[in-house]
Design a protein around this motif. Structure first.
Motif, PDB file in Angstrom:
ATOM      1  N   VAL A  33       5.987  39.831  18.877  1.00 15.12           N
ATOM      2  CA  VAL A  33       7.401  39.922  18.533  1.00 15.12           C
ATOM      3  C   VAL A  33       8.068  38.561  18.759  1.00 15.12           C
ATOM      4  O   VAL A  33       8.994  38.174  18.025  1.00 15.12           O
ATOM      5  N   ASP A  34       7.567  37.787  19.697  1.00 14.85           N
ATOM      6  CA  ASP A  34       8.111  36.439  19.933  1.00 14.85           C
ATOM      7  C   ASP A  34       7.884  35.531  18.727  1.00 14.85           C
ATOM      8  O   ASP A  34       8.770  34.770  18.335  1.00 14.85           O
ATOM      9  N   GLU A  35       6.679  35.601  18.162  1.00 15.73           N
ATOM     10  CA  GLU A  35       6.397  34.791  16.973  1.00 15.73           C
ATOM     11  C   GLU A  35       7.369  35.138  15.843  1.00 15.73           C
ATOM     12  O   GLU A  35       7.861  34.262  15.127  1.00 15.73           O
ATOM     13  N   LEU A  36       7.653  36.436  15.732  1.00 16.81           N
ATOM     14  CA  LEU A  36       8.558  36.915  14.688  1.00 16.81           C
ATOM     15  C   LEU A  36       9.969  36.372  14.899  1.00 16.81           C
ATOM     16  O   LEU A  36      10.619  35.892  13.958  1.00 16.81           O
ATOM     17  N   LEU A  37      10.437  36.459  16.127  1.00 14.73           N
ATOM     18  CA  LEU A  37      11.785  35.978  16.435  1.00 14.73           C
ATOM     19  C   LEU A  37      11.873  34.471  16.182  1.00 14.73           C
ATOM     20  O   LEU A  37      12.862  33.969  15.640  1.00 14.73           O
ATOM     21  N   GLU A  38      10.811  33.772  16.572  1.00 12.14           N
ATOM     22  CA  GLU A  38      10.749  32.324  16.379  1.00 12.14           C
ATOM     23  C   GLU A  38      10.798  31.987  14.885  1.00 12.14           C
ATOM     24  O   GLU A  38      11.564  31.108  14.449  1.00 12.14           O
ATOM     25  N   ALA A  39       9.989  32.721  14.102  1.00 11.34           N
ATOM     26  CA  ALA A  39       9.926  32.473  12.653  1.00 11.34           C
ATOM     27  C   ALA A  39      11.265  32.771  11.987  1.00 11.34           C
ATOM     28  O   ALA A  39      11.672  32.094  11.035  1.00 11.34           O
ATOM     29  N   ALA A  40      11.958  33.775  12.507  1.00 10.99           N
ATOM     30  CA  ALA A  40      13.277  34.090  11.940  1.00 10.99           C
ATOM     31  C   ALA A  40      14.248  32.963  12.258  1.00 10.99           C
ATOM     32  O   ALA A  40      15.069  32.565  11.425  1.00 10.99           O
ATOM     33  N   LYS A  41      14.117  32.435  13.472  1.00 10.36           N
ATOM     34  CA  LYS A  41      15.040  31.393  13.930  1.00 10.36           C
ATOM     35  C   LYS A  41      14.851  30.094  13.138  1.00 10.36           C
ATOM     36  O   LYS A  41      15.828  29.465  12.717  1.00 10.36           O
ATOM     37  N   ASP A  42      13.594  29.713  12.932  1.00 10.96           N
ATOM     38  CA  ASP A  42      13.371  28.423  12.253  1.00 10.96           C
ATOM     39  C   ASP A  42      13.307  28.569  10.726  1.00 10.96           C
ATOM     40  O   ASP A  42      12.990  27.619  10.012  1.00 10.96           O
ATOM     41  N   GLY A  43      13.582  29.786  10.232  1.00 10.60           N
ATOM     42  CA  GLY A  43      13.684  29.962   8.783  1.00 10.60           C
ATOM     43  C   GLY A  43      12.366  30.200   8.065  1.00 10.60           C
ATOM     44  O   GLY A  43      12.330  30.342   6.845  1.00 10.60           O
ATOM     45  N   SER A  44      11.251  30.275   8.810  1.00 14.78           N
ATOM     46  CA  SER A  44       9.968  30.458   8.127  1.00 14.78           C
ATOM     47  C   SER A  44       9.641  31.933   7.845  1.00 14.78           C
ATOM     48  O   SER A  44       8.689  32.229   7.138  1.00 14.78           O
ATOM     49  N   LEU A  45      10.446  32.859   8.393  1.00 13.45           N
ATOM     50  CA  LEU A  45      10.250  34.285   8.067  1.00 13.45           C
ATOM     51  C   LEU A  45      10.935  34.560   6.725  1.00 13.45           C
ATOM     52  O   LEU A  45      12.149  34.706   6.651  1.00 13.45           O
ATOM     53  N   GLU A  46      10.125  34.623   5.684  1.00 11.38           N
ATOM     54  CA  GLU A  46      10.696  34.649   4.333  1.00 11.38           C
ATOM     55  C   GLU A  46      10.905  36.051   3.777  1.00 11.38           C
ATOM     56  O   GLU A  46      11.754  36.271   2.925  1.00 11.38           O
ATOM     57  N   GLU A  47      10.093  37.004   4.255  1.00 11.13           N
ATOM     58  CA  GLU A  47      10.201  38.339   3.677  1.00 11.13           C
ATOM     59  C   GLU A  47       9.526  39.346   4.612  1.00 11.13           C
ATOM     60  O   GLU A  47       8.562  39.006   5.306  1.00 11.13           O
ATOM     61  N   ASN A  56       2.865  50.865   7.237  1.00  7.46           N
ATOM     62  CA  ASN A  56       2.383  49.617   7.824  1.00  7.46           C
ATOM     63  C   ASN A  56       3.408  48.531   7.517  1.00  7.46           C
ATOM     64  O   ASN A  56       4.271  48.705   6.663  1.00  7.46           O
ATOM     65  N   ILE A  57       3.300  47.404   8.202  1.00 11.92           N
ATOM     66  CA  ILE A  57       4.325  46.374   8.050  1.00 11.92           C
ATOM     67  C   ILE A  57       3.704  45.031   7.649  1.00 11.92           C
ATOM     68  O   ILE A  57       2.611  44.692   8.092  1.00 11.92           O
ATOM     69  N   PHE A  58       4.414  44.322   6.779  1.00 10.44           N
ATOM     70  CA  PHE A  58       3.973  43.005   6.304  1.00 10.44           C
ATOM     71  C   PHE A  58       5.089  41.986   6.487  1.00 10.44           C
ATOM     72  O   PHE A  58       6.271  42.320   6.338  1.00 10.44           O
ATOM     73  N   PHE A  59       4.694  40.742   6.777  1.00 11.01           N
ATOM     74  CA  PHE A  59       5.644  39.642   6.888  1.00 11.01           C
ATOM     75  C   PHE A  59       5.169  38.508   5.981  1.00 11.01           C
ATOM     76  O   PHE A  59       3.961  38.268   5.865  1.00 11.01           O
ATOM     77  N   LYS A  60       6.116  37.803   5.361  1.00  8.67           N
ATOM     78  CA  LYS A  60       5.742  36.555   4.705  1.00  8.67           C
ATOM     79  C   LYS A  60       6.333  35.453   5.574  1.00  8.67           C
ATOM     80  O   LYS A  60       7.550  35.349   5.745  1.00  8.67           O
ATOM     81  N   ILE A  61       5.421  34.694   6.195  1.00  7.78           N
ATOM     82  CA  ILE A  61       5.843  33.631   7.109  1.00  7.78           C
ATOM     83  C   ILE A  61       5.314  32.317   6.557  1.00  7.78           C
ATOM     84  O   ILE A  61       4.094  32.150   6.423  1.00  7.78           O
ATOM     85  N   ASN A  62       6.249  31.425   6.214  1.00  5.23           N
ATOM     86  CA  ASN A  62       5.839  30.113   5.737  1.00  5.23           C
ATOM     87  C   ASN A  62       4.830  30.201   4.576  1.00  5.23           C
ATOM     88  O   ASN A  62       3.821  29.494   4.579  1.00  5.23           O
ATOM     89  N   GLY A  63       5.085  31.111   3.662  1.00  3.00           N
ATOM     90  CA  GLY A  63       4.232  31.220   2.483  1.00  3.00           C
ATOM     91  C   GLY A  63       3.013  32.102   2.640  1.00  3.00           C
ATOM     92  O   GLY A  63       2.376  32.478   1.658  1.00  3.00           O
ATOM     93  N   THR A  64       2.683  32.459   3.880  1.00  2.00           N
ATOM     94  CA  THR A  64       1.494  33.288   4.115  1.00  2.00           C
ATOM     95  C   THR A  64       1.893  34.742   4.383  1.00  2.00           C
ATOM     96  O   THR A  64       2.850  35.007   5.116  1.00  2.00           O
ATOM     97  N   VAL A  65       1.152  35.659   3.780  1.00  2.00           N
ATOM     98  CA  VAL A  65       1.387  37.081   4.024  1.00  2.00           C
ATOM     99  C   VAL A  65       0.605  37.487   5.276  1.00  2.00           C
ATOM    100  O   VAL A  65      -0.601  37.262   5.357  1.00  2.00           O
ATOM    101  N   VAL A  66       1.308  38.053   6.251  1.00  2.00           N
ATOM    102  CA  VAL A  66       0.691  38.396   7.530  1.00  2.00           C
ATOM    103  C   VAL A  66       0.922  39.877   7.823  1.00  2.00           C
ATOM    104  O   VAL A  66       2.030  40.383   7.625  1.00  2.00           O
TER     105      VAL A  66
END
Lengths: 356, 356
Positions: free
Chosen positions: B282-296, B237-247
């Motif tokens: 996947v768009d949200e992910l690309l956006e988060a990577a672009k604006d630096g909020s994709l932390e992990e 399974n896959i996890f993202f940390k976006i802007n402090g929140t684990v998603v």
């Protein structure tokens, strides 16, 4: 050209009794074809040997990751004693298409045909001759690497087994009742729906059980994206005659490209009927049933050949087709396809291949 | 309560050498558990016997229609010599969920756990103790009816085999590179995606090969309907940390409900992190990577435990996460999960079960 090694059984089984009606896929002949694959070595040791068990490590990949494919075709005995195969090259082409989709190494088309002929020739005496019977030929490939990681196997076993069979459905040519499934999905575009591989069949079981409980023998699948367009029956492709035109779902990647499907399209066109391969929504079907333009429904498949459909159920709507009887085109298709398969009528397309 | 019959090997294999780094899923222990099923009789003859080949007719349904399921869990040796399982009841529950989905008879949960414990106890000496190693436990069930028609089998074989393993990815805890797939589809709602059955894995092979050719070790799947929402990695399974929140993607029927996924959600919440199970495009992910909020980014699975993701590629866009290094949460999760598994740190959730 394969250099096939032969080992004849020393313990032949009795042929099935002529008076006992044959079932589908329960009796197997005296011999089988087998051939192995190893990466770097290719396919090797082609052999016709006594029908026997397969012995595999519990870690063999086929038991875990479903890397397995199969085909199904039939051999027939003509009245003058010849053995005919029906369009084997279509099955062989499709086998390699499946192989490519699920990362199994391809088999040379001529070698594949030679293998089928070799084992059918060996067990020719097993081909039954009663009306509606034939010798079902089941080629299949399984992944044999002893490894629990997920990747394509580097070793495989290819086999061909033979089974004298009667009708696939206990109903015979009598119309079947089909359940249009609106909850479970068999396959989706981008997936493995057009490949002849176990995963598509296991995915069909739960809906099949549900349909059986309601008195329906098969499930008609809708597309996985919109759950709105007709796809196939799992063991058959599906045809409708609507307002004089023969309509069948267009191959879209999630529908199995059936050999009988292709034969039926060719025959209908040959007879001057208008044939359309296109998307058909379940709504269009219900509408056509309501206004009386849905004239006939039948399924096509190697196992069942032509199977008239007498009833269709979608949610709470039950459609009775042709008063539940056999349609004119279904009967004519059945007679023609089986007539060609048995060498009893002209074969205008050169579909049959003799085993000599 | 099973009345297990024991047959000890008379020919024990040498244990793997301590200095050789263990691979994943290539070595098997001296014994296995096996139990049969027959309709009307239920599960019978539970036994711990020498690890040995399975002998099946070529017509056995598992070779043709993919009716097979598996589970994966691990046993660990603590510093004081105890043997621990990690949340076996979650795997057993999921096994029966898979069984229901693909029409395999369920196994009593207590019997299932007893079977695991019995075979692990027998081969306890095989549990490796080097950092990153464990004893991988593979329960699986295969359909054994000798029949070529499509329906659920009426006979089955249930087995548990054991393999001392090292890291699932040769990278170990080093970040993996993940390919976001936009052509092939693994599963769709209404299908078998949430079941642990071969068909989902065979469907993943072609995309995996494509990803490998491009230098990526795993495929991240998008949903089958819109091909837009993140699903899972097939083995994780896959996890993202976006802007402090684990998603992490919400379970929707086409995603495997991972045991490690559930453990990670619980741990993150326990640590006071905000956790969201929801749809992620996947768009949200690309956006988060672009604006630096994709932390992990990290994957979770029994085989890999926690696997940091260093690169993600979607079409022509390559995202480098954390400069390709190991993220803080990934490292903390790995340390905590493996610490609990090895009995080295407190187990606040009562996840470990001792084999006595």
């Amino acid at each position: 050209m394969l250099n096939i090694r032969y080992e004849k059984t020393t313990n032949p089984k009795p042929l099935p009794e002529k008076d006992n009606p044959l079932k589908f896929g329960t009796i197997f002949t005296d011999h089988m074809f087998a051939m192995n694959y190893e990466e770097g070595k290719g396919w090797f040791d082609p052999r016709v040997v006594p029908y026997q068990k397969i012995s595999l490590e519990p870690s063999a990949m086929v038991f875990h990751y479903g890397q397995e494919m199969f085909e199904g075709l039939k051999a027939y005995k003509t009245d003058d004693g010849r053995t005919l195969l029906f369009r084997p090259n279509k099955n062989i082409e499709r086998a390699n298409r499946t192989n490519r989709r699920i990362c199994i190494p391809e088999i040379d088309e001529e070698d594949f045909l030679q293998a089928i002929k070799a084992v059918v020739k060996m067990d020719e005496a097993w081909i039954p001759t009663k009306p509606g019977t034939s010798l079902y030929i089941r080629p299949f490939i399984i992944a044999t690497d002893e490894f629990l990681g997920v990747r394509p196997s580097s070793t495989y076993l290819f086999m061909i087994i033979l089974s004298p069979v009667g009708a696939y459905y206990p109903e015979g040519l009598n119309p079947v009742k089909i359940w249009i499934e609106d909850e479970y999905v068999r396959a989706v575009r981008g997936g493995i729906g057009e490949a002849k591989t176990g995963g598509n069949y296991v995915a069909s079981l739960a809906a099949q059980m549900k349909a059986h409980e309601e008195g329906y023998s098969q499930v008609l699948w809708l597309d996985g994206v919109e759950r709105k367009y007709i796809e196939e029956v799992g063991a058959m492709n599906i045809f409708f005659k609507i307002n004089g035109t023969v309509v069948t779902p267009k191959l879209n990647g999630s529908i199995l490209p059936g050999v009988t499907r292709d034969s039926v399209i060719n025959l209908c066109k040959h007879w001057g009927l208008s044939v359309e391969e296109r998307r058909i929504s379940v709504d269009e079907l219900l509408e056509a049933a309501k206004d009386g333009s849905l004239e006939e429904v039948w399924g096509t498949g190697t196992a069942a050949v032509i199977s008239p459909v007498g009833h269709l159920r979608f949610e709470d709507t039950v459609l009775q087709i042709k008063d539940g009887g056999i349609g004119e085109i279904s009967q004519k298709l059945y007679d023609t396809v089986t007539g060609i398969q048995l060498g009893r009528i002209e074969d205008p397309f050169g579909w049959t291949v003799e085993v000599q």
